[in-house]
Design an enzyme around this catalytic site. Structure first.
Site, PDB file in Angstrom:
ATOM      1  N   HIS A  72       1.189  -1.431  -0.056  1.00  0.00           N
ATOM      2  CA  HIS A  72      -0.088   0.575  -0.427  1.00  0.00           C
ATOM      3  C   HIS A  72       0.908   0.910   0.005  1.00  0.00           C
ATOM      4  CE1 HIS A  72       0.276   0.875   4.354  1.00  0.00           C
ATOM      5  NE2 HIS A  72       0.410  -0.498   4.644  1.00  0.00           N
ATOM      6  N   ASP A  74       0.102   4.065   1.078  1.00  0.00           N
ATOM      7  CA  ASP A  74      -0.591   5.530   1.792  1.00  0.00           C
ATOM      8  C   ASP A  74       0.246   4.542   3.417  1.00  0.00           C
ATOM      9  OD1 ASP A  74      -1.923   3.003   2.015  1.00  0.00           O
ATOM     10  OD2 ASP A  74      -3.566   3.893   3.605  1.00  0.00           O
ATOM     11  N   GLU A 139      -4.911   1.768   2.497  1.00  0.00           N
ATOM     12  CA  GLU A 139      -4.736   0.505   3.600  1.00  0.00           C
ATOM     13  C   GLU A 139      -5.245   0.526   4.892  1.00  0.00           C
ATOM     14  OE1 GLU A 139      -3.799  -2.969   5.588  1.00  0.00           O
ATOM     15  OE2 GLU A 139      -2.973  -0.626   5.836  1.00  0.00           O
TER      16      GLU A 139
END
Length: 386
Positions: A72, A74, A139
């Site tokens: 992910h 983020d 996520e």
């Protein structure tokens, strides 16, 4: 021609310098996509979730089975920056440590799977299948990038999935708890507290749910040998307007961690049943909603991908690796909704500083992770043909 260790470190630093705090993941996607630009044979796709929030899918290789490598883009917020001794978005190197938000969770894993794929392209490594990078948004706030990709069919061809979450390379995670976050809102009617009979006390009604739900969930005594038992915690509660008014509004939020023995649907049915029963009473008005529930991931510790990852990690890192379960949900729960039937594991570089101040990754472990993924991919295809 191999990429130099210095270049690999610079790629990770660049990723950390993009402050993709639960948003702005497109900047990360664009940077990763730019690394694949010299290779016309790499198929690069951006799949939007929301403005400024694009997922990235990069596919390389040829015909045959497909292995997914996922991470992910983020990161969680740095929190109180005065608690940090290093710039959270600096990517500063001190000795063997590289510091920054996301250094462990999980830009080092994301960089490692990306670099493994770039090196396959650079060296013209023959692959008996295709490798697909699945880089996701959101996520940390609910796996919705993975949900977007799964719904769009990007995991439908997978024969296996490796998520580079920061387990540490000595841990291969094959099973994980699910999660249910729910909220109950109680609506009453305000009146002066000297005349309670003219109002409906939303707090009293909410407390009926609170008092009943604990014992109801405690009846689930099933024990998972790796994950333990179901967890249920009411973590937020609020209500009322002022001291001399009967409260017209109250709400609570709870977090549950589920296990494969208790599918989420079983829990939904029980919670909804309890709400319906309480709502039969005069004046009671309770509403239940869920946010981003995830199913638990069952799994087989003896699955070929699990054992292969353990063996390659031990070979590269020269230390024992363990096959374990995880208490937290991950993107795998979404990807496993795809049409294909495949094993999903979590294994990636990490330290125990995820979500903390002065988060860091060991550069040695980061570089080892790249080697692990570079050996794992061809070995996975060989194993399927074996």
């Amino acid at each position: 021609m191999h990429m130099t260790p210095q270049k690999k470190i610079e790629i990770l630093q660049h990723l950390i310098q993009i402050p993709s705090v639960n948003d702005h993941e497109t900047e990360v996607a664009d940077y990763l996509a730019s690394l694949f630009a010299p290779y016309p044979q790499a198929q690069v796709e951006k799949i939007p979730f929301a403005p400024g929030r694009d997922n990235l899918v990069v596919t390389i290789g040829g015909a045959g089975p497909q292995l997914g490598l996922s991470g992910h883009m983020d990161v969680v917020a740095p929190g109180d920056t005065s608690a940090w001794h290093h710039d959270p978005f600096g990517g500063e190197v001190v000795g063997d440590r590289l510091f920054g938000r996301g250094a462990s969770d999980m830009k080092s894993g994301l960089a490692a799977i990306t670099i493994a794929m770039l090196e396959f392209l650079e060296q013209g490594t023959p692959l008996n299948g295709s490798v697909r990078l699945l880089a996701t948004v959101g996520e940390e706030t609910g796996e919705y990038g993975a949900a977007t990709l799964t719904d769009a069919g990007y995991a439908d061809q997978l024969a296996g999935l490796v998520i580079a979450e920061p387990s540490g390379l000595d841990q291969v995670v094959y099973t994980a708890r699910g999660v249910i976050d729910y909220k109950v809102v109680s609506t009453g009617k305000s009146s002066h507290s000297a005349e309670p009979e003219n109002g409906i006390n939303a707090i009293d009604n909410l407390m009926q749910f609170y008092n009943a739900v604990g014992p109801l969930m405690a009846k689930h005594t099933e024990e998972d040998p790796v994950l333990g038992h179901l967890l249920h915690n009411v973590d937020l509660i609020s209500g009322g307007e002022q001291i001399n008014s009967i409260p017209a509004h109250a709400e609570l939020m709870a977090n549950m961690r589920t296990i494969p023995a208790t599918p989420n649907q079983v829990i939904y049915d029980e919670l909804e049943g309890l709400i319906a029963k309480l709502n039969q009473q005069d004046g009671v008005d309770l509403k239940l909603t869920y946010s981003y529930p995830e199913e638990a991931i069952p799994g087989d510790p003896h699955a070929p991908l699990v054992q292969l990852a353990k063996q390659i990690s031990e070979e590269v890192c020269q230390r024992p690796a363990h096959v374990v379960g995880s208490g937290g949900a991950n993107d795998g729960a979404e990807f496993l909704r795809a049409k294909a039937d495949f094993t999903s594991i979590e294994m990636g570089p990490g330290s125990d500083t995820s979500h903390q101040a002065d988060e860091y990754i060991s550069i040695t472990e980061y570089l080892q992770a790249i080697t692990v993924y570079e050996k794992l991919v061809p070995a996975f295809f060989d194993q399927l043909q074996g």
